[in-house]
Design an enzyme around this catalytic site. Structure first.
Site, short mmCIF file in Angstrom:
data_model
loop_
_atom_site.label_atom_id
_atom_site.label_comp_id
_atom_site.label_asym_id
_atom_site.label_seq_id
_atom_site.Cartn_x
_atom_site.Cartn_y
_atom_site.Cartn_z
N ASN A 106 -1.40 -5.74 0.66
CA ASN A 106 -2.09 -4.62 1.26
C ASN A 106 -1.57 -3.34 0.62
O ASN A 106 -0.55 -2.79 1.02
CB ASN A 106 -1.85 -4.60 2.77
CG ASN A 106 -2.76 -3.61 3.46
OD1 ASN A 106 -3.19 -2.64 2.84
ND2 ASN A 106 -3.04 -3.84 4.73
N ASP A 107 -2.30 -2.89 -0.39
CA ASP A 107 -1.90 -1.71 -1.14
C ASP A 107 -1.70 -0.49 -0.25
O ASP A 107 -1.13 0.52 -0.68
CB ASP A 107 -2.98 -1.37 -2.17
CG ASP A 107 -2.86 -2.21 -3.43
OD1 ASP A 107 -1.74 -2.61 -3.76
OD2 ASP A 107 -3.90 -2.47 -4.06
N CYS A 108 -2.23 -0.57 0.94
CA CYS A 108 -2.22 0.59 1.82
C CYS A 108 -1.11 0.56 2.85
O CYS A 108 -1.04 1.43 3.71
CB CYS A 108 -3.58 0.72 2.50
SG CYS A 108 -4.89 0.89 1.29
N ASN B 256 2.21 1.37 3.04
CA ASN B 256 3.18 2.07 2.19
C ASN B 256 4.38 2.49 3.03
O ASN B 256 4.45 3.60 3.52
CB ASN B 256 2.50 3.29 1.54
CG ASN B 256 1.13 2.94 0.99
OD1 ASN B 256 0.12 3.52 1.42
ND2 ASN B 256 1.07 1.99 0.09
#
Ligand code: BGC
Length: 810
Positions: free
Chosen positions: A482-484, A486
């Site tokens: 999940n690149d999001c 963070n």
């Protein structure tokens, strides 16, 4: 509501109105020359790299949407129109667009004149062929003019859309009979040019955009077409275009066909010029000659069809469910190939100037196309591994043209390394090519620092172990799948990237998802070592996997489902303890932990999947998290930046739904796996196209979740890991035919809705005809191989050329 229908015989989707809920596109080309074409002839083409070698111009996010493409205009008396409806938008007597495998055919009729436009990229060539077939279906003689139109992009698409102080002065063309050449920047450092040719004498041409349209006109109202006469303009600076004018006469019932070639050629540097200022046209002429007759076009199209017949014959399903058949046999593998070719570069949602090839994305894509083009998968693996760093970490992206890691984004996405092992294992299972593990592959493309591919896999595996956090779970770094998510970013400044801004370099934020991946993928690494005679290393790897499994059950289990992560401060992410305005459960670890077998024996797997059903499932698919994040959380990053129900904040992310399908098959719930499959498989959504909006023949990345205003509306079609994962889920787990290292596993688990089916699977040169009777549908199988009952579910690999008959009661 439908806007067309499937034609399975011809492997086409037939769109019957220009007014679809969104532009429905197709891809041309599968080697080095590519085009995107919408049902209204919008789109563009490029050579290899959509950013650096863009041939024709396209303006994204335009008004109206999808304006700009390869257009044909017919001018007859005072009337003029386009067979593709756009851009003139004159009503048509009939309209049809057939998107097929690597070609599109758009047919429009007006005033008794039928015009069929066929677009494709012939195999072995760097060009699009546009064949225009005109038939007079009226009872009177017709005389009219046909105008072509393409607008050149000045090669670098990013520069082209921003650097006007230079670009308005650089455009250059040459005209030679029926061939219009685009040679901007050829005078200096470029050794390539483009051309647009037609195989007939022309009555006129235009190469200057302003002359063709008139300064204040749009695509739908070109001055030249309205006047019915070309102005023979020669572009000098400004915006070069290519437009031919053909005078056509047709008796009633008569047909005429014209072949246009829009191509790209490269010229050796020392042979660039024919004479000073005049480009060397030899390579262009060769290309033109290859398509100077309709017979050549027919032959090239037949070759393309043959090519696809071969590819799609590798996994063929026959069942009573025609939607499942068309997904598995045609559209899902087709999307996998397109995704292989494009990665995430160019679609109607990806501008072609944004991202390079993703390390994670490319490894996952490979799982969907490896059976189609194994030799290209091999090459791709070496390319990807060559961008890995010596400590096992990886550039998150690399550029397709240079194959170099992308410095802007850098590394630090801590799931990336593990995907390499999955890709390599998938490739070897398909091909039996154990030799790839001995290939010497550089780190960070440094020829002086190389190691075997197996060593690269070891570095991937160890990268996780070298980066464990306080609970012994893997550190997340910038993000995981999940690149999001963070967890080290803490971004409070607009315009900075959530993913690459890391102002807290703590070693505290941990990902249960990466732990699940490690447990799922670790045994694959151990199998590679075992086969290569490294029994001790295999044992060590399995020991670490076991340890991680225990860690997950101890510190990654929330009581009813798997936790998602621990944040920078050690706070739980995705827990029952989170407040109602925050996500309490997220999908990713539920999928991957169960795929890794965590909690299968001890009940947590079933509990987690029941929680998914209860909290995340909706009528249009499984949302990523629930509840959505109501507010922006600086310690969580981009995930909480989206309005509720969109993208990673409780959207239905079609990429991870198949993980849950696969997980359901792990615990034997085939019926539920199939139920989830049907919710997002586009062929099953055709009837609700007005809600779903994107193409009913390919997956989209995201469908708006239950908390969104437009629940059920999809976005970002085509270029998504969704294609590969759904193909893997359907073909390998639900239908259950899966290559393993030592044999073909046959273990269907699709419930009982489909009482029987047949799969013909080619693998390592042999053909397996597998007949399945579904009585339980829960993965519990009895197999007979060539008449003999076998125990277990592994059909031993047969010699190349052999035909193996498998009967399966499932
Ligand atoms: C990226 C994937 C990522 C996913 C979820 C996609 O846009 O291509 O790599 O896993 O988003 O964030």
């Amino acid at each position: 509501m439908k806007f067309g229908h499937f034609d399975d015989q011809n492997r086409e989707y037939v769109i019957t109105t220009p007014k679809t809920p969104y532009p429905w596109i197709n891809y041309l080309g599968s080697e080095s020359f590519f085009g995107l074409v919408s049902h209204q002839a919008g789109g563009y083409c490029f050579f290899r790299d959509a950013k650096l070698r863009r041939l024709t111009r396209y303006r994204y996010n335009n008004v109206p949407t999808d304006s700009g493409g390869r257009y044909f205009y017919i001018s007859e008396g005072k009337d003029y129109w386009s067979p593709s409806y756009m851009p003139v938008k004159r009503e048509l007597e009939s309209f049809e667009c057939r998107h097929g495998l690597g070609y599109s055919k758009i047919t429009g009729k007006r005033g008794g004149l039928k015009a069929e436009l066929l677009f494709f990229v012939p195999l072995g060539h760097t060009a699009e062929v546009h064949q225009v077939t005109l038939t007079n279906e009226s009872s009177a003689k017709k005389s009219f003019k046909l105008f072509s139109f393409a607008e050149w992009c000045l090669w670098n698409a990013q520069d082209d859309s921003a650097n006007f102080q230079r670009n308005f002065s650089t455009g250059e063309v040459e005209i030679d009979g029926s061939t219009l050449y685009h040679k901007t920047e050829y005078r200096e450092r470029r050794d390539h040019y483009a051309l647009y040719h037609v195989n007939a004498p022309i009555a006129g041409f235009d190469t200057d955009r302003e002359t063709f349209f008139g300064l204040y006109n749009g695509f739908g109202e070109p001055d030249v077409v309205a006047a019915g006469e070309s102005k023979n303009s020669v572009a000098s600076g400004w915006s070069p275009i290519a437009s031919h004018c053909l005078v056509v006469e047709l008796a009633p019932g008569e047909t005429k066909t014209f072949v246009f070639t829009l191509g790209y050629v490269e010229v050796p540097r020392d042979q660039k010029w024919e004479k000073p200022g005049v480009i060397n046209k030899q390579p262009a002429k060769k290309l033109i000659e290859a398509f100077s007759t309709p017979a050549q076009v027919t032959a090239a199209l037949a070759k393309l069809r043959e090519h696809w017949n071969g590819l799609l014959g590798l996994y063929a399903l026959s069942s009573k469910d025609e939607k499942l058949n068309r997904m598995v046999n045609i559209w899902n593998p087709y999307q996998c190939m397109v995704t292989f070719n494009m990665s995430r570069s160019a679609s109607y949602f990806e501008s072609g100037i944004g991202r390079g090839m993703g390390f994670r994305d490319s490894n996952q894509d490979l799982l969907g196309f490896v059976h189609l083009v194994p030799e290209r998968a091999r090459e791709r693996i070496i390319d990807i591994a060559s961008t890995q760093f010596a400590d096992g970490s990886a550039y998150h992206q690399y550029q397709p043209l240079t194959k170099r890691g992308n410095n802007d984004i850098g590394s630090g996405f801590n799931d990336d390394p593990l995907w390499l092992i999955l890709g390599v294992a998938g490739y070897i299972k398909e091909t039996g090519d154990w030799g790839i593990l001995d290939e010497q592959v550089p780190f960070d493309n440094d020829e002086n620092n190389k190691a075997t591919l197996l060593e690269h896999c070891k570095r991937s595996f160890d990268h996780v172990l070298n980066n464990l956090g306080p609970h012994g779970l893997p550190l997340i770094g910038r993000a995981d799948w999940n690149d999001c998510l963070n967890l080290n970013c803490f971004s409070e400044t607009p315009d900075e990237s959530y993913q690459t801004t890391g102002n807290r370099v703590g070693r505290t934020a941990e990902s249960v998802f990466i732990a699940g991946m490690f447990v799922h993928i670790g045994p694959e690494y151990a199998a590679l070592c075992q086969k290569k005679g490294q029994a001790d290393e295999a044992k060590r790897a399995l020991g670490e996997v076991k340890k991680m499994e225990e860690t997950v059950l101890r510190d990654g289990w929330d009581g009813e489902w798997f936790l998602r992560a621990y944040d920078f401060f050690g706070k739980k992410v995705g827990s029952r303890e989170c407040p109602p305005g925050d996500a309490q459960i997220l999908i990713e670890p539920q999928g991957f932990c169960v795929m890794g077998g965590i909690g299968v024996e001890t009940g947590q797997a079933k509990q987690a999947l029941d929680a998914v059903k209860e909290r995340l499932d909706t009528r249009y698919g499984i949302v990523l998290n629930n509840p959505p994040y109501a507010e922006y959380h600086v310690e969580l990053g981009e995930i909480s930046s989206y309005p509720p129900g969109y993208k990673e904040n409780a959207g239905i992310f079609c990429h991870n739904n198949p993980w849950i399908m696969i997980a359901e098959t792990v615990i034997g719930r085939g019926d539920r796996a199939f139920e989830y499959y049907k919710k997002i498989a586009p062929a099953y959504l055709e009837e609700i196209s007005e809600i779903h909006r994107t193409e009913p023949y390919v997956y989209s990345q995201m469908i708006a979740g239950k908390d969104a205003v437009n629940h059920g509306e999809a976005k970002n079609s085509w270029l998504t890991g969704t294609a590969a994962w759904n193909f893997v889920a359907a073909s390998q787990y639900l239908l259950g035919v899966r290559p393993e290292f030592e044999g073909l596993s046959v273990k269907p688990c699709i419930g009982t809705e489909i009482p029987e089916f047949t799969v013909t699977r080619k693998c390592r040169g042999a053909t397996y005809n597998i007949k399945v009777k579904n009585v339980r549908g829960n993965g519990d199988v009895k197999l007979t191989v060539d008449g003999k009952a076998i125990s277990g579910n592994l059909v031993p690999y047969a010699a190349a050329g052999a035909v193996v008959n498998v009967e399966c009661e499932a």
